[in-house]
Scaffold this motif. Structure first.
Motif, short mmCIF file in Angstrom:
data_model
loop_
_atom_site.label_atom_id
_atom_site.label_comp_id
_atom_site.label_asym_id
_atom_site.label_seq_id
_atom_site.Cartn_x
_atom_site.Cartn_y
_atom_site.Cartn_z
N GLU A 132 0.83 -1.21 0.00
CA GLU A 132 0.00 0.00 0.00
C GLU A 132 0.86 1.25 0.00
O GLU A 132 0.51 2.27 -0.62
CB GLU A 132 -0.94 -0.01 1.22
N GLU A 133 2.00 1.21 0.71
CA GLU A 133 2.91 2.35 0.72
C GLU A 133 3.48 2.60 -0.68
O GLU A 133 3.58 3.75 -1.14
CB GLU A 133 4.05 2.10 1.71
N ARG A 137 1.34 6.38 -7.12
CA ARG A 137 0.21 7.19 -7.57
C ARG A 137 0.61 8.65 -7.67
O ARG A 137 0.23 9.36 -8.61
CB ARG A 137 -0.96 7.02 -6.61
N GLU A 138 1.37 9.10 -6.70
CA GLU A 138 1.85 10.48 -6.75
C GLU A 138 2.76 10.68 -7.96
O GLU A 138 2.68 11.71 -8.65
CB GLU A 138 2.61 10.82 -5.46
N ALA A 139 3.61 9.68 -8.23
CA ALA A 139 4.51 9.78 -9.38
C ALA A 139 3.72 9.80 -10.68
O ALA A 139 4.04 10.56 -11.61
CB ALA A 139 5.50 8.62 -9.37
N VAL A 140 2.68 8.96 -10.77
CA VAL A 140 1.86 8.93 -11.98
C VAL A 140 1.13 10.25 -12.16
O VAL A 140 0.99 10.75 -13.30
CB VAL A 140 0.86 7.76 -11.90
N GLY A 144 0.66 15.20 -15.10
CA GLY A 144 0.73 16.65 -15.17
C GLY A 144 1.70 17.11 -16.23
O GLY A 144 1.43 18.08 -16.96
N ALA A 145 2.83 16.43 -16.36
CA ALA A 145 3.80 16.77 -17.40
C ALA A 145 3.23 16.53 -18.78
O ALA A 145 3.45 17.32 -19.71
CB ALA A 145 5.08 15.96 -17.20
N ASP A 188 -7.92 12.49 -10.65
CA ASP A 188 -7.67 11.20 -10.02
C ASP A 188 -7.44 10.09 -11.04
O ASP A 188 -7.17 8.95 -10.67
CB ASP A 188 -8.85 10.81 -9.13
N LEU A 189 -7.54 10.41 -12.33
CA LEU A 189 -7.30 9.43 -13.38
C LEU A 189 -6.04 9.79 -14.15
O LEU A 189 -5.70 10.96 -14.33
CB LEU A 189 -8.49 9.37 -14.35
N SER A 190 -5.36 8.77 -14.63
CA SER A 190 -4.10 8.99 -15.34
C SER A 190 -4.34 9.60 -16.72
O SER A 190 -5.42 9.52 -17.30
CB SER A 190 -3.36 7.65 -15.50
#
Length: 309
Positions: free
Chosen positions: A16-17, A23-26, A31-32, A100-102
């Motif tokens: 989970e960690e 998820r933050e990285a994705v 965003g990029a 919340d979606l990629s």
């Protein structure tokens, strides 16, 4: 029984960690992607197909491709990547995007042509065939637009994956050969009229090619003295094959038909028998016609009857 306290080689807690971290990285990666997609249209706005920017006298403009190619090289990306992100951003105004979606999910759903349908779809994720949860994943997005999924679940998805992998004839023939060595598979295949007739036609064609190859081997080039003899032998073999087939049918029917005494067939069974008897009659008429005229062509009506259609 699977150990539910672990995922792979890590504990459930550590898993989970890792998920939270990735998820933050994705999200940062998405965003990029959106940033490139939003900035590229500033340089080359989306235009209708065939549209051109107005050019002032004496002004020289780069083409859309040249401009995007320059941008891609200057920021260290592939031209196709920049082009795709520009197009994706044009399909998803910033207020319609889901943070919340990629970006990957948005890019796939961007292929939904109708704008209202596209914007509604992203708000209503479908039920996942494996977990039952309503969620958008890359495979779920692929299912929505009819693309091939990475992890097929339904029988049709698995069939599509096999067809994709077996596009080359060499691969397809090897897969088909392996599958037909499984008795249950071969039995089901032969229940399909089209497949069965295709196999029969192929066997006949292969036999013809083998026969002609043997004739060429025996006769060589030109017209040697043995040619008439070889052709007579071939003719005799074909004659015997046909007589043997007729004899085998009559012998088989002679053994089976007497067992129908006092048997009451259902309507469905009777219909099947009548259909096959009609095919037998048509085949016999075809043989008679071929023997009398030497013509073996099959018209479309007879071909459908022989296929059981």
């Amino acid at each position: 029984m699977a150990d539910l306290s672990k995922v792979g080689s890590v504990s459930r807690q550590r898993y989970e960690e890792i998920v939270a971290e990735l998820r933050e990285a994705v999200q940062r990666e998405s965003g990029a992607c959106w940033l490139v997609g939003d900035r590229a249209p500033e340089i080359e706005p989306m235009r209708p197909h065939g549209g051109r920017q107005a050019v002032l006298p004496g002004e020289v403009l780069l083409s859309v491709r040249e401009s995007l190619f320059m941008l891609a090289e200057d920021v260290g990306l592939n031209y196709r990547t920049v082009e795709t992100r520009r197009w994706t951003a044009s399909r998803w105004p910033s207020e319609r995007r889901r943070l919340d979606l990629s970006y990957t999910v948005h890019r796939t759903l961007a292929h939904i042509e109708d704008e209202r349908e596209r914007f509604a779809a992203i708000r209503h994720p479908p039920e996942h065939p494996g977990t039952g949860r309503r969620v958008w994943t890359p495979d779920q997005a692929n299912r929505r637009v009819g693309f091939q999924v990475a992890r097929p679940v339904s029988p049709q998805e698995k069939i599509n994956a096999i067809h994709t992998l077996a596009r080359e004839d060499e691969v397809a023939s090897k897969v088909t050969t392996d599958m037909l060595r499984r008795p249950d598979v071969a039995f089901r295949v032969m229940r399909d009229d089209t497949a069965r007739h295709q196999v029969n036609d192929t066997q006949v064609e292969q036999a013809r090619q083998v026969r002609e190859a043997r004739e060429r081997e025996l006769l060589g080039d030109g017209e040697p003295p043995l040619a008439p003899t070889v052709r007579r032998v071939t003719h005799a073999i074909e004659f015997l094959d046909l007589v043997s087939s007729c004899h085998a049918f009559v012998a088989k029917a002679s053994r089976v038909v007497p067992h129908l005494r006092d048997r009451h067939l259902s309507d469905d069974e009777s219909a099947v028998i009548h259909s096959n008897v009609a095919r037998v009659r048509a085949t016999c008429d075809w043989i008679d016609h071929a023997v009398q005229t030497g013509q073996v062509d099959v018209d479309e009506e007879l071909a459908r009857l022989l296929r059981g259609e």
